[in-house]
Write a protein that holds these residues in place. Structure first.
Motif, PDB file in Angstrom:
ATOM      1  N   ASP C 187       0.844  -1.194   0.000  1.00  0.00           N
ATOM      2  CA  ASP C 187       0.000   0.000   0.000  1.00  0.00           C
ATOM      3  C   ASP C 187       0.871   1.232   0.000  1.00  0.00           C
ATOM      4  O   ASP C 187       2.042   1.171   0.374  1.00  0.00           O
ATOM      5  CB  ASP C 187      -0.834   0.044   1.278  1.00  0.00           C
ATOM      6  CG  ASP C 187      -1.870  -1.033   1.276  1.00  0.00           C
ATOM      7  OD1 ASP C 187      -2.406  -1.306   0.202  1.00  0.00           O
ATOM      8  OD2 ASP C 187      -2.134  -1.602   2.339  1.00  0.00           O
ATOM      9  N   SER C 188       0.266   2.354  -0.364  1.00  0.00           N
ATOM     10  CA  SER C 188       1.084   3.558  -0.490  1.00  0.00           C
ATOM     11  C   SER C 188       1.757   3.943   0.824  1.00  0.00           C
ATOM     12  O   SER C 188       2.873   4.434   0.825  1.00  0.00           O
ATOM     13  CB  SER C 188       0.259   4.714  -1.040  1.00  0.00           C
ATOM     14  OG  SER C 188      -0.922   4.875  -0.298  1.00  0.00           O
ATOM     15  N   LEU C 189       1.083   3.699   1.953  1.00  0.00           N
ATOM     16  CA  LEU C 189       1.704   4.080   3.226  1.00  0.00           C
ATOM     17  C   LEU C 189       2.881   3.172   3.577  1.00  0.00           C
ATOM     18  O   LEU C 189       3.939   3.647   3.977  1.00  0.00           O
ATOM     19  CB  LEU C 189       0.673   4.055   4.352  1.00  0.00           C
ATOM     20  CG  LEU C 189      -0.125   5.346   4.554  1.00  0.00           C
ATOM     21  CD1 LEU C 189      -1.142   5.168   5.657  1.00  0.00           C
ATOM     22  CD2 LEU C 189       0.798   6.507   4.867  1.00  0.00           C
ATOM     23  N   GLN C 191       4.552   1.528   1.471  1.00  0.00           N
ATOM     24  CA  GLN C 191       5.531   1.861   0.442  1.00  0.00           C
ATOM     25  C   GLN C 191       6.344   3.067   0.879  1.00  0.00           C
ATOM     26  O   GLN C 191       7.566   3.067   0.803  1.00  0.00           O
ATOM     27  CB  GLN C 191       4.767   2.165  -0.839  1.00  0.00           C
ATOM     28  CG  GLN C 191       5.605   2.594  -1.998  1.00  0.00           C
ATOM     29  CD  GLN C 191       4.725   2.770  -3.220  1.00  0.00           C
ATOM     30  OE1 GLN C 191       4.076   1.841  -3.678  1.00  0.00           O
ATOM     31  NE2 GLN C 191       4.674   3.981  -3.734  1.00  0.00           N
ATOM     32  N   GLU C 192       5.645   4.054   1.394  1.00  0.00           N
ATOM     33  CA  GLU C 192       6.352   5.253   1.815  1.00  0.00           C
ATOM     34  C   GLU C 192       7.305   4.935   2.967  1.00  0.00           C
ATOM     35  O   GLU C 192       8.435   5.418   3.003  1.00  0.00           O
ATOM     36  CB  GLU C 192       5.375   6.349   2.228  1.00  0.00           C
ATOM     37  CG  GLU C 192       6.050   7.706   2.210  1.00  0.00           C
ATOM     38  CD  GLU C 192       5.303   8.756   3.005  1.00  0.00           C
ATOM     39  OE1 GLU C 192       4.197   8.472   3.488  1.00  0.00           O
ATOM     40  OE2 GLU C 192       5.852   9.856   3.151  1.00  0.00           O
TER      41      GLU C 192
END
Lengths: 331, 326, 329
Positions: C187-189, C191-192
């Protein structure tokens, strides 16, 4: 209209001697008008897949109801409800698990056509060809092939054809493009949009990617979910460009700058933790409170309800601090 | 833990059901020796009552008792550890017969199973590593052929070549009767010498199957990401082989434990061919002579072994595979 | 010019198939400067992961390196080393963060046991010290060290797996780390959070890295230099800023244009139709031409080679001056 009203889904998790109930979806109400698009966005584990399954009639809700064009399908099945339930079809994220490996595409497509008596047996092949053509496949090339003989993109299309076979009015697509390469994602999304518009289908698009949500649901609405609850919903462009809930803001600001666009979200909003809490130990107050960079004392006391962010718009957020955060964050 | 107890309960109920089933099935078989003996006694001029008493003394059953009563009496005795007395070996307790026969079967089949499993495992892993080479082709072919030949055929061939044509090995029995039974070197050596051919017959019938299943399991493991990553992490060949073997055993484990359960019954042919006084031999002779109590007890033992092995396989599997553990 | 940590020269990798050898990597040249991160992007099947495996001489069967050199500064050509020297070189000098870390660990062993195995394989005299180091790195990556080392691979959750993967990659203090799609499927979070960690270790330890992905958005965040791969070949290399602001190869432009944006007209983005060709035998002409908007007769005749268009910017295309009709990003 495809809608759910205050749906709740609980699962029992076995922990040694006793079972514990976890709430995967908690009092969610959403609706998709015919031929409209709704995107459900959230991290994995937020309950978006469970909600999608309930909307598609694959999973019965523990509480609440799901209605398709006014017929409640979540109640005990009757012939009428059965017909209504068929109007919503689920498109899975993994085409391999949807297609039976020992059936050819033609056989696979014929099964629902025969079972639900969509067309007379004599028209079976024509109907299969029509469905495949509709999804951009060459019927001659794929009808007698087995799933493993198709390319990834072809399999994805075959799954879509399968979902269309019972002539639904609504499609629920769960991470339908997350396994497709970035370069060809938009091609698949275009296909969804084209079919939705030519067949007049309502579309529920479940994704973790705001870029995908905006592409598909530009004119529709977005629902942002977190730990089983809706934390924010509203018109797509409004939610993306003026997010009110801190969780939406955190999600949006985690998108790489290149994709987000240069002048988007100048201020990075970072969550206090990158770990999603377990569904078994949910906070008492606001579910996002433990990770929320703006949380106050009050946030840990009570769970906020969804409420309109301002009188003019149809945007709603479930946050006690909406007034405080909706201004000044977005440039 | 809860699950284990529940599974064990299910196993016990299944054993009871099988016991009940065999009890009634056996009594449906034609050729009842007690009825025959009873008729003989009547013809010899005994009164019905004298004959019944005589039968009871000899066989521990009343000839005219209803079957259902016999069944409950049997169950009652069973839970008290009394398996009855043999009809053929008059007066000898069935339990004693079984205890005398079991060690030989246990020895024979566990040796055979273990050896064939180890050979199959080694060959399977080697073949998987060298897949699509002549090593693979040759070994897989040989394994398939041996897998297809029943062990009484291999047994017969061994018997003919190694006891008749070249009498290198003894024929019949499992030890030399002239040596005193005991944990002495001559006795153990004699048992080992006698066991070579029957164990070899078992191994030749079984290793092919293990080789083929190991091969497919090992090939799947070789395709796993961690085998590729192991190389990139610079692990030694020995360490990588270790990972390969351990992960290949997993899918075979259930089959192996189940084979342990089947082994009591699996040796009938070999034991009768090599005249080894094991359980298989006991089952066979009891069946041909309609020795009810012995048949009943051995059948029960055979099925109980399979059911318990199934239970053991389920329980133990979750111990060796952390992913199944809760 | 700064020091080159690793240079890949004229690398060719082929996979045997029923139709003949398939060229997965064709005449690839790459240079990774010390302390820099090189982004390697392309669609799945373009050969980017094979390049990474070739850099460790660990291409999986039935693939093999046909020719080329993998020259590491201070060590020479990896392919020229003895088997045992190669084995010890792997992970001590170059490690990998894999796409799905939990699948790259033996499912039957706890993480700690796998670390001890690593210590044995690399002849580390004090395995306890290595376990201690693993715990330290866990702390730095905001992981509960004791819990992680005690866990079996399947017990790690989404974001944790990748961080444990990073911990293992850092364990033997390599000079170079190859990141093979470490954030794909996250997920983008998450991933971040992984990207932040990579940036952090990059800044603190000066590790050089190759970052492999099909997601341009991520590459733009972490890489200093980007190489675009198509059908086994490098078609464009440039400093990150240049590549994203002024891409020249039609394929790079198409990739960039396929990214759905959060601002502007959403319909301006366009997906890339078709699929890359499978390269069997001799190739005539540009391999991208079937999917290219600018193809001409020339593209069919000869294969374009990488040519400098600017300092540090090289493109393999005849039509680099063609205007897109749309403003690039």
């Amino acid at each position: 209209m495809l809608a759910c009203d205050q749906v709740v889904k609980r699962f029992a998790i076995r922990r040694g001697w006793r079972a514990q109930l976890v709430t995967a979806v908690n009092q969610v109400s959403i609706s998709v008008p015919a031929a409209q698009v709704l995107c459900i966005v959230g991290e994995s584990g937020c309950g978006k897949t469970t909600l999608g399954k309930m909307l598609a009639g694959v999973l019965p809700p523990t509480e609440g109801s799901v209605t398709v064009d006014g017929v409640e399908v979540s109640a005990r099945r009757t012939a009428e409800r059965e017909r209504a339930a068929l109007k919503v079809q689920l498109v899975h994220q993994d085409p391999f698990s949807t297609l039976n490996p020992v059936h050819t595409i033609g056989e696979e497509l014929s099964l629902p056509l025969i079972h639900h008596r969509i067309v007379p047996k004599s028209h079976l092949r024509e109907e299969c060809e029509r469905l495949l053509t509709l999804t951009g496949l060459n019927p001659k090339a794929v009808l007698d092939k087995y799933p493993h003989e198709l390319s990834g993109g072809q399999r994805q299309r075959a799954v879509l054809a399968l979902a269309l076979s019972v002539r639904p009015r609504y499609l629920v697509a769960d991470e339908a493009v997350s396994m497709v390469d970035v370069s060809s994602r938009l091609i698949m999304l275009d296909l969804f949009l084209e079919i939705a518009s030519t067949q007049d289908l309502g579309l529920v698009f479940i994704t973790h990617d705001f870029g995908v949500a905006r592409y598909v649901g530009y004119e529709g609405t977005i629902t942002v979910m977190y730990l089983g609850r809706v934390v924010e919903q509203g018109p797509t462009e409004q939610v993306i460009h003026h997010p009110c809930h801190p969780y939406t803001q955190v999600l949006l600001s985690s998108i790489p700058a290149l994709q987000a666009g240069r002048d988007f979200m100048p201020q990075k909003i970072v969550p206090r933790s990158f770990e999603v809490p377990s569904l078994e130990h949910l906070p008492v107050g606001c579910v996002f409170e433990p990770r929320c960079p703006f949380a106050t004392e009050a946030c840990s006391q009570s769970a906020p309800q969804l409420r309109a962010t301002d009188k003019a718009s149809s945007q709603q957020a479930a946050c006690l601090l909406v007034e405080a955060t909706s201004t000044g964050v977005v440039g | 833990m809860m699950r284990t107890i529940r599974r064990f309960g299910v196993a016990v109920v299944m054993i009871w059901m099988v016991t009940t089933l065999t009890f009634f099935l056996i009594r449906l078989m034609p050729g009842n020796p007690i009825a025959t003996a009873y008729q003989t006694l009547l013809q010899q001029g005994m009164t019905a009552q004298q004959a019944a008493v005589q039968i009871h003394i000899l066989y521990d059953v009343y000839p005219n008792q209803p079957v259902l009563t016999q069944y409950f009496v049997y169950l009652w005795n069973l839970v008290h550890g009394n398996l009855g007395t043999s009809i053929v070996y008059t007066g000898r307790p069935v339990l004693g017969l079984i205890l005398a026969a079991a060690p030989w079967t246990l020895l024979l089949v566990s040796m055979g199973l273990l050896i064939s499993f180890v050979i199959g495992l080694l060959l399977g892993v080697i073949v998987a590593i060298h897949r699509d080479t002549w090593i693979d082709n040759l070994t897989s072919q040989v394994a398939s052929v041996f897998h297809g030949v029943p062990n009484y055929i291999t047994g017969f061939i061994f018997l003919y070549f190694f006891t008749v044509m070249w009498p290198w090995f003894p024929f019949g029995n499992i030890y030399n009767p002239s040596i005193a039974v005991g944990l002495t070197f001559p006795f153990v050596a004699s048992v080992a010498y006698h066991a070579v051919l029957p164990v070899a017959a078992y191994v030749f019938g079984a290793f092919g199957g293990w080789t083929l299943s190991t091969k497919s399991a090992a090939m799947a493991v070789l395709g796993d990401d961690f085998m590729m990553a192991d190389k990139i992490r610079g692990l030694t060949s020995a360490q990588r082989l270790d990972h390969l073997v351990n992960n290949s055993i997993l899918p075979l484990f259930t089959g192996f434990v189940l084979s342990l359960g089947f082994m009591f019954g699996g040796s009938v042919f070999i034991e009768s061919m090599f005249s080894i006084p094991g359980l298989g031999y006991l089952v066979q002779s009891a069946t041909t002579q309609r020795d009810y109590p012995v048949m009943q007890a051995t059948f029960m033992l055979l099925s109980a072994a399979v059911i318990l092995a199934n239970f053991a396989a389920d329980t133990l599997y979750s111990r060796i595979d952390p992913r199944i553990r809760n | 010019m700064s020091e080159v940590a690793v240079a890949v020269d004229d690398l060719v990798v082929e996979f045997s198939s029923d139709e003949g050898p398939v060229r997965a990597v064709d005449r690839v040249n790459l240079q990774l400067e010390r302390g820099k991160i090189l982004g390697l992007i392309g669609e799945s099947g373009c050969g980017k992961t094979t390049v990474a495996h070739a850099m460790l001489n660990a291409v999986a069967e039935p693939g093999r390196i046909v020719r080329g050199r993998i020259h590491y500064a201070g060590h020479g050509d990896l392919l020229g080393m003895s088997e045992e020297a190669q084995r010890l070189f792997r992970w001590q000098h170059v490690s990998v963060v894999f796409q799905a870390s939990q699948n790259t660990l033996n499912p039957l062993q706890r993480i700690e046991a796998q670390i001890r195995e690593l210590a044995r394989a690399h002849r580390i005299s004090n395995p306890n010290a290595l376990v201690g180091r693993a715990r330290e790195i866990c702390d730095r990556l905001r992981l509960d060290g004791r819990r992680m080392l005690d866990a079996y691979p399947h017990q790690l959750s989404g974001g944790m797996r990748q961080r444990v993967g990073i911990m293992l990659a850092l364990l033997l203090q390599p000079e170079i780390i190859l990141f093979d799609e470490p954030t794909t499927a996250l997920d983008s979070l998450s991933q971040e959070s992984v990207l932040r960690i990579i940036e952090e270790i990059h800044a603190k330890e000066g590790i050089s890295g190759v970052f492999i992905t099909h997601d341009l958005g991520i590459v733009a965040e972490v890489a200093d230099v980007v190489a675009v791969m198509y059908a086994g070949r490098i078609v464009e290399t440039a400093p990150t800023g240049t590549l994203f602001n002024a891409p020249r190869h039609p394929y790079s432009r198409a990739l960039l244009n396929a990214l759905p944006r959060l601002t502007g007209d959403p319909r301006a983005a366009k997906g890339l139709t078709g699929a890359p060709p499978k390269v069997v035998g001799e190739v005539a002409g540009c391999l991208f031409r079937e999917r290219c908007r600018f193809q001409t007769a020339q593209c069919k005749m000869a294969e374009p080679v990488l040519t400098s268009v600017d300092a540090d910017h090289r493109v393999a295309c005849f039509k680099i001056n063609e205007e897109d009709g749309r403003a690039s990003v």
